[in-house]
Design a protein around this motif. Structure first.
Motif, PDB file in Angstrom:
ATOM      1  N   VAL A 137      28.676   1.114  13.150  1.00  0.00           N
ATOM      2  CA  VAL A 137      30.040   0.794  13.199  1.00  0.00           C
ATOM      3  C   VAL A 137      30.028  -0.572  13.979  1.00  0.00           C
ATOM      4  CG1 VAL A 137      32.514   1.276  14.120  1.00  0.00           C
ATOM      5  CG2 VAL A 137      30.835   3.018  13.420  1.00  0.00           C
ATOM      6  N   LEU A 138      30.828  -1.579  13.387  1.00  0.00           N
ATOM      7  CA  LEU A 138      30.959  -3.054  13.960  1.00  0.00           C
ATOM      8  C   LEU A 138      32.284  -2.883  14.625  1.00  0.00           C
ATOM      9  CD1 LEU A 138      29.774  -5.821  13.874  1.00  0.00           C
ATOM     10  CD2 LEU A 138      31.316  -6.438  12.053  1.00  0.00           C
ATOM     11  N   ARG A 139      32.139  -2.953  16.016  1.00  0.00           N
ATOM     12  CA  ARG A 139      33.132  -2.895  16.880  1.00  0.00           C
ATOM     13  C   ARG A 139      33.336  -4.117  17.590  1.00  0.00           C
ATOM     14  NH1 ARG A 139      31.350   2.455  18.184  1.00  0.00           N
ATOM     15  NH2 ARG A 139      32.608   4.148  17.169  1.00  0.00           N
ATOM     16  N   GLY A 140      34.429  -4.700  18.022  1.00  0.00           N
ATOM     17  CA  GLY A 140      34.863  -5.942  18.933  1.00  0.00           C
ATOM     18  C   GLY A 140      34.291  -7.038  18.302  1.00  0.00           C
ATOM     19  N   HIS A 141      34.148  -7.096  16.940  1.00  0.00           N
ATOM     20  CA  HIS A 141      33.924  -8.428  16.414  1.00  0.00           C
ATOM     21  C   HIS A 141      35.186  -8.896  15.673  1.00  0.00           C
ATOM     22  CE1 HIS A 141      32.272 -10.652  12.655  1.00  0.00           C
ATOM     23  NE2 HIS A 141      31.337 -10.908  13.730  1.00  0.00           N
ATOM     24  N   ARG A 142      35.396 -10.201  16.241  1.00  0.00           N
ATOM     25  CA  ARG A 142      36.860 -10.898  15.803  1.00  0.00           C
ATOM     26  C   ARG A 142      36.661 -11.792  14.676  1.00  0.00           C
ATOM     27  NH1 ARG A 142      38.809 -13.864  21.288  1.00  0.00           N
ATOM     28  NH2 ARG A 142      36.534 -14.517  21.381  1.00  0.00           N
ATOM     29  N   GLU A 143      37.525 -11.508  13.677  1.00  0.00           N
ATOM     30  CA  GLU A 143      37.498 -12.176  12.271  1.00  0.00           C
ATOM     31  C   GLU A 143      38.611 -12.102  11.671  1.00  0.00           C
ATOM     32  OE1 GLU A 143      35.151  -9.671   9.290  1.00  0.00           O
ATOM     33  OE2 GLU A 143      34.253  -8.877  11.071  1.00  0.00           O
ATOM     34  N   LEU A 144      38.855 -13.159  10.848  1.00  0.00           N
ATOM     35  CA  LEU A 144      40.244 -13.314  10.149  1.00  0.00           C
ATOM     36  C   LEU A 144      40.489 -13.215   8.841  1.00  0.00           C
ATOM     37  CD1 LEU A 144      40.824 -16.894  12.058  1.00  0.00           C
ATOM     38  CD2 LEU A 144      41.686 -14.647  12.871  1.00  0.00           C
ATOM     39  N   ILE A 145      39.092 -13.105   8.204  1.00  0.00           N
ATOM     40  CA  ILE A 145      39.309 -12.760   6.637  1.00  0.00           C
ATOM     41  C   ILE A 145      39.706 -11.235   6.420  1.00  0.00           C
ATOM     42  CG2 ILE A 145      37.927 -12.566   4.678  1.00  0.00           C
ATOM     43  CD1 ILE A 145      36.104 -14.875   5.736  1.00  0.00           C
ATOM     44  N   HIS A 146      40.488 -11.235   5.420  1.00  0.00           N
ATOM     45  CA  HIS A 146      41.014  -9.581   5.126  1.00  0.00           C
ATOM     46  C   HIS A 146      39.863  -8.976   4.366  1.00  0.00           C
ATOM     47  CE1 HIS A 146      43.301  -6.256   3.639  1.00  0.00           C
ATOM     48  NE2 HIS A 146      44.121  -6.671   4.599  1.00  0.00           N
ATOM     49  N   PRO A 147      39.603  -7.794   4.713  1.00  0.00           N
ATOM     50  CA  PRO A 147      38.563  -7.029   3.923  1.00  0.00           C
ATOM     51  C   PRO A 147      38.526  -7.135   2.432  1.00  0.00           C
ATOM     52  CG  PRO A 147      39.354  -5.644   5.885  1.00  0.00           C
ATOM     53  CD  PRO A 147      40.188  -6.837   5.584  1.00  0.00           C
ATOM     54  N   LEU A 148      39.810  -7.148   1.967  1.00  0.00           N
ATOM     55  CA  LEU A 148      39.919  -6.967   0.261  1.00  0.00           C
ATOM     56  C   LEU A 148      39.296  -8.295  -0.368  1.00  0.00           C
ATOM     57  CD1 LEU A 148      43.525  -5.438  -0.138  1.00  0.00           C
ATOM     58  CD2 LEU A 148      41.302  -4.642  -0.262  1.00  0.00           C
ATOM     59  N   ALA A 149      39.046  -9.285   0.490  1.00  0.00           N
ATOM     60  CA  ALA A 149      38.464 -10.604  -0.104  1.00  0.00           C
ATOM     61  C   ALA A 149      36.884 -10.237  -0.292  1.00  0.00           C
ATOM     62  CB  ALA A 149      38.384 -11.668   0.983  1.00  0.00           C
ATOM     63  N   TYR A 150      36.442  -9.273   0.290  1.00  0.00           N
ATOM     64  CA  TYR A 150      34.936  -8.777  -0.062  1.00  0.00           C
ATOM     65  C   TYR A 150      34.933  -7.835  -1.254  1.00  0.00           C
ATOM     66  CZ  TYR A 150      34.211 -11.079   4.198  1.00  0.00           C
ATOM     67  OH  TYR A 150      33.964 -12.053   5.373  1.00  0.00           O
ATOM     68  N   LEU A 151      35.914  -7.708  -2.102  1.00  0.00           N
ATOM     69  CA  LEU A 151      35.861  -7.066  -3.407  1.00  0.00           C
ATOM     70  C   LEU A 151      35.454  -7.832  -4.546  1.00  0.00           C
ATOM     71  CD1 LEU A 151      38.990  -4.667  -3.195  1.00  0.00           C
ATOM     72  CD2 LEU A 151      36.610  -3.955  -3.394  1.00  0.00           C
ATOM     73  N   ARG A 152      35.380  -9.417  -4.319  1.00  0.00           N
ATOM     74  CA  ARG A 152      34.954 -10.292  -5.036  1.00  0.00           C
ATOM     75  C   ARG A 152      33.500 -10.433  -5.535  1.00  0.00           C
ATOM     76  NH1 ARG A 152      33.973 -15.975  -4.564  1.00  0.00           N
ATOM     77  NH2 ARG A 152      34.753 -16.007  -2.568  1.00  0.00           N
ATOM     78  N   ASP A 153      33.090 -10.245  -6.926  1.00  0.00           N
ATOM     79  CA  ASP A 153      31.823 -10.552  -7.155  1.00  0.00           C
ATOM     80  C   ASP A 153      31.200 -11.865  -7.221  1.00  0.00           C
ATOM     81  OD1 ASP A 153      31.564  -7.528  -7.769  1.00  0.00           O
ATOM     82  OD2 ASP A 153      32.379  -7.889  -9.678  1.00  0.00           O
ATOM     83  N   THR A 154      29.996 -11.967  -6.858  1.00  0.00           N
ATOM     84  CA  THR A 154      29.072 -13.224  -7.238  1.00  0.00           C
ATOM     85  C   THR A 154      27.978 -12.775  -8.276  1.00  0.00           C
ATOM     86  OG1 THR A 154      27.589 -12.844  -5.381  1.00  0.00           O
ATOM     87  CG2 THR A 154      29.593 -13.659  -4.653  1.00  0.00           C
ATOM     88  N   GLY A 155      27.383 -14.047  -8.655  1.00  0.00           N
ATOM     89  CA  GLY A 155      26.369 -13.897  -9.472  1.00  0.00           C
ATOM     90  C   GLY A 155      25.132 -12.861  -9.067  1.00  0.00           C
ATOM     91  N   ALA A 156      24.976 -13.069  -7.771  1.00  0.00           N
ATOM     92  CA  ALA A 156      24.051 -11.953  -7.162  1.00  0.00           C
ATOM     93  C   ALA A 156      24.500 -10.590  -7.333  1.00  0.00           C
ATOM     94  CB  ALA A 156      23.575 -12.473  -5.682  1.00  0.00           C
ATOM     95  N   THR A 157      25.783 -10.271  -7.218  1.00  0.00           N
ATOM     96  CA  THR A 157      26.224  -8.972  -7.034  1.00  0.00           C
ATOM     97  C   THR A 157      26.961  -8.208  -8.208  1.00  0.00           C
ATOM     98  OG1 THR A 157      28.333  -9.697  -5.876  1.00  0.00           O
ATOM     99  CG2 THR A 157      26.209  -9.256  -4.289  1.00  0.00           C
ATOM    100  N   ARG A 158      27.072  -9.076  -9.210  1.00  0.00           N
ATOM    101  CA  ARG A 158      28.069  -8.833 -10.486  1.00  0.00           C
ATOM    102  C   ARG A 158      27.133  -7.506 -10.894  1.00  0.00           C
ATOM    103  NH1 ARG A 158      28.436 -13.365 -12.351  1.00  0.00           N
ATOM    104  NH2 ARG A 158      30.654 -13.543 -11.321  1.00  0.00           N
ATOM    105  N   ALA A 159      28.137  -6.444 -11.156  1.00  0.00           N
ATOM    106  CA  ALA A 159      27.399  -5.573 -11.872  1.00  0.00           C
ATOM    107  C   ALA A 159      27.366  -5.479 -13.413  1.00  0.00           C
ATOM    108  CB  ALA A 159      28.586  -4.004 -11.369  1.00  0.00           C
ATOM    109  N   ASP A 160      26.104  -5.091 -13.791  1.00  0.00           N
ATOM    110  CA  ASP A 160      25.863  -5.151 -15.241  1.00  0.00           C
ATOM    111  C   ASP A 160      26.133  -3.401 -15.794  1.00  0.00           C
ATOM    112  OD1 ASP A 160      23.616  -3.769 -14.275  1.00  0.00           O
ATOM    113  OD2 ASP A 160      22.243  -5.059 -15.468  1.00  0.00           O
ATOM    114  N   ALA A 161      25.844  -3.186 -16.786  1.00  0.00           N
ATOM    115  CA  ALA A 161      25.877  -1.741 -17.186  1.00  0.00           C
ATOM    116  C   ALA A 161      25.339  -0.690 -16.453  1.00  0.00           C
ATOM    117  CB  ALA A 161      25.691  -1.525 -18.719  1.00  0.00           C
TER     118      ALA A 161
END
Length: 280
Positions: free
Chosen positions: A88-112
């Motif tokens: 569990v990551l606790r005490g880590h200050r950050e500003l980016i909303h978690p939903l931003a990490y639903l975005r795919d990239t070329g390396a993580t794009r899901a094929d069939a």
């Protein structure tokens, strides 16, 4: 656990280069579970520039090398005290909303095949249980075999091959987690191996998945566990390229080669108190 880390990355060029600019994400995260006692970064011939903490909570600093030069070494030395937080990551200050990490990239794009792997995991009572099941599925689908993939290998390619390294496991877990609507991101760091059975590289990578009520939790499919006191977290991103500890550009047309050496060793005690605490 008290860990001493020495990490050296040497860039060599077949022709001299000038005005090398590097962005370094090489400082341990400020969070519960790890405390930096001292930490130093050195770039041969380099001039340290400004540093800042980005929206993901990572400390980034700039370096320049005017050159001309045919070799640049980036050397990190430091000591970190760690304890197990069950991933569990606790005490880590950050500003980016978690939903931003639903975005795919070329390396993580899901094929069939990745979509099928994500769908094959049964529904769970909660998102934490689902995350554990997805991590286990990736561990079963991709065997840890060094040397068979490269930096640009995608999650889909690693799954098709059925083997890979920690980067591939992390990318695949990120891909299937996002298919199940769980925000997921890539984490770079270090790992101290304590048993011969541990599949790892000292410069290590894993994934974090955001789950209800708990926040970000680390999962390491390569070692079938959540990060514990053996792990040191550096930074995160959408994929390996986004979270790269070193990014740079140089003026010149020289071909580049790269050598990396990392040593993570456990020490009984620190002989001095902190002299260079991580920036807050």
């Amino acid at each position: 656990m008290k860990l001493r880390i020495v990490h050296q990355t040497v860039y060599r060029y077949d022709r001299p280069v000038r005005n090398l600019v590097q962005s370094l994400r090489l400082t341990p995260s400020v969070c519960e579970g790890q405390r930096t006692h001292d930490w130093g970064i050195d770039v041969t011939g380099g001039i340290r520039g400004p540093g800042f903490r980005d929206g993901a909570g990572d400390w980034i600093e700039g370096w320049t090398v005017r050159g001309p030069t045919e070799e640049v070494a980036v050397t990190v030395t430091g000591r970190v005290e760690t304890r197990d937080t069950a991933g569990v990551l606790r005490g880590h200050r950050e500003l980016i909303h978690p939903l931003a990490y639903l975005r795919d990239t070329g390396a993580t794009r899901a094929d069939a095949a990745l979509k099928d792997l994500a769908a094959s995991v049964a529904d769970a009572a909660d998102s934490l249980d689902l995350a554990h099941r997805l991590s286990a599925a990736v561990s079963e689908a991709i065997a840890y075999v060094p040397g068979q993939t490269g930096f640009h290998t995608t999650a889909a390619e690693a799954l098709a091959q059925g083997s890979g390294v920690c980067q591939d496991h992390a990318h695949a877990l990120i891909a299937v987690a996002r298919r199940r609507d769980l925000p997921a991101r890539y984490v770079s760091g270090y790992l101290r191996a304590t048993t011969e059975e541990t599949a790892h590289e000292a410069a290590h990578a894993w994934a974090e998945i955001h789950v209800d009520r708990l926040g970000w939790i680390g999962f390491d499919p390569a070692n079938r566990c959540c990060p514990d006191e053996r792990y040191v977290r550096l930074g995160s991103g959408l994929d390996a390229s986004d979270a790269a500890p070193i990014r740079g550009i140089a003026a010149g047309q020289g071909a580049e080669t790269l050598d990396v050496a990392v040593n993570v060793e456990e020490v009984e005690r620190f002989q001095s108190q902190s002299q260079g605490q991580t920036q807050s």
